[in-house]
Motif scaffolding. Structure first.
Motif, PDB file in Angstrom:
ATOM      1  N   VAL A  20      49.793  29.798  40.187  1.00  0.00           N
ATOM      2  CA  VAL A  20      49.656  31.186  39.756  1.00  0.00           C
ATOM      3  C   VAL A  20      48.195  31.420  39.367  1.00  0.00           C
ATOM      4  N   PHE A  21      47.595  32.441  39.970  1.00  0.00           N
ATOM      5  CA  PHE A  21      46.199  32.765  39.686  1.00  0.00           C
ATOM      6  C   PHE A  21      46.098  33.922  38.694  1.00  0.00           C
ATOM      7  N   GLN A  22      45.098  33.844  37.843  1.00  0.00           N
ATOM      8  CA  GLN A  22      44.782  34.944  36.943  1.00  0.00           C
ATOM      9  C   GLN A  22      43.770  35.869  37.623  1.00  0.00           C
ATOM     10  N   PRO A  23      43.677  37.127  37.199  1.00  0.00           N
ATOM     11  CA  PRO A  23      42.666  38.018  37.784  1.00  0.00           C
ATOM     12  C   PRO A  23      41.273  37.407  37.632  1.00  0.00           C
ATOM     13  N   PRO A  24      40.442  37.505  38.651  1.00  0.00           N
ATOM     14  CA  PRO A  24      39.115  36.887  38.583  1.00  0.00           C
ATOM     15  C   PRO A  24      38.211  37.562  37.567  1.00  0.00           C
ATOM     16  N   GLN A  25      37.298  36.785  37.016  1.00  0.00           N
ATOM     17  CA  GLN A  25      36.264  37.323  36.138  1.00  0.00           C
ATOM     18  C   GLN A  25      34.980  37.482  36.955  1.00  0.00           C
ATOM     19  N   ILE A  26      34.421  38.670  36.939  1.00  0.00           N
ATOM     20  CA  ILE A  26      33.205  38.933  37.700  1.00  0.00           C
ATOM     21  C   ILE A  26      32.001  38.414  36.914  1.00  0.00           C
ATOM     22  N   ILE A  27      31.270  37.494  37.496  1.00  0.00           N
ATOM     23  CA  ILE A  27      30.096  36.915  36.845  1.00  0.00           C
ATOM     24  C   ILE A  27      28.820  37.614  37.297  1.00  0.00           C
ATOM     25  N   GLU A  28      28.741  37.869  38.595  1.00  0.00           N
ATOM     26  CA  GLU A  28      27.581  38.588  39.120  1.00  0.00           C
ATOM     27  C   GLU A  28      28.039  39.476  40.260  1.00  0.00           C
ATOM     28  N   ALA A  29      27.569  40.711  40.259  1.00  0.00           N
ATOM     29  CA  ALA A  29      27.983  41.669  41.282  1.00  0.00           C
ATOM     30  C   ALA A  29      26.772  42.453  41.754  1.00  0.00           C
TER      31      ALA A  29
END
Length: 228
Positions: free
Chosen positions: A56-65
């Motif tokens: 089960v994956f958690q929503p990703p955390q955006i580090i750089e966009a």
């Protein structure tokens, strides 16, 4: 410079997992190939393994966009029973040649998490890491990735002006995203109208258009998160 092709060996438990998912673990014949002594597994095979072992994956955390600069860096966490793991997925012009950095960053992060949770990290790499491996010596293309010959259509065949099924789905997604204002709107769209089945069929039939669709959805999800 010529490079000798060294043997690649899969961990036994990974071979069993691949078989349990209905895939072929044979090197260079199924879902794994030998890249200069390093076994490399297809992303699609890792996704099937993740489903099989209930990761089960958690929503990703955006580090750089930096979409215009084609830079996307995300952190993805996943769990399998009592085990948890996280990893970084990055796509930049230096390590990614396609037009969909968000889709690539997500794939790399998820693949690394899957390999960690199933105890194969460091022994096997995903195909999304293969470019750096190829740079270490030569360019080996697995059988699944070899371009198929393009059939010559009959002289009487005329190309239809109608968009194909996947082009139509891409247009549907694009139109829907323009009218999506909340996470509920996005969730309702993705859970309705056999959307997941259609996306799965697109992934199998046309991975290029599938990656475009995934990139659109990921960008919309990121936008809605920033809006709160």
């Amino acid at each position: 410079m010529a490079y000798a092709k060294r043997n690649a060996t899969l961990p036994e438990h990974l071979s069993k997992l691949i078989v349990a998912c209905g895939l072929d673990p044979a090197i260079d014949k199924g879902s794994v190939w030998n890249c200069h002594g390093t076994p490399v597994i297809l992303h699609a095979a890792l996704e099937r393994i993740a489903d099989h072992v209930n990761i089960v994956f958690q929503p990703p955390q955006i580090i750089e966009a930096q979409s215009q600069a084609k830079i996307a860096v995300v952190c993805v966490s996943g769990s399998m029973d009592a085990l948890t793991a996280w990893s970084i997925g990055e796509a930049t012009p230096a390590n990614n040649k396609n037009e969909y950095p968000w889709a690539m960053a997500e794939k790399r992060a998820k693949d690394r998490v899957i390999l960690k949770l199933i105890g194969a990290s460091g022994f096997v790499y995903s195909e999304e890491e293969a470019d750096s491996l190829k740079q270490a010596g030569g360019n080996y293309i697995p059988p699944e990735k070899e371009p198929a010959p393009t059939p010559t259509p009959p002289a009487t065949e005329q190309k239809s002006d109608e968009p194909d099924e996947w082009e139509a789905l891409l247009r549907e997604i694009d139109v829907k995203m323009k009218n999506t204002k909340t996470h509920k709107d996005l969730k309702d769209f993705m859970n309705g109208g056999h959307f997941k089945d259609r996306m799965a069929a697109m992934q199998a039939a046309d991975p290029h258009k599938y990656n475009i669709a995934r990139d659109i959805l990921v960008r919309m999800n990121t936008k809605l998160k920033k809006q709160g």
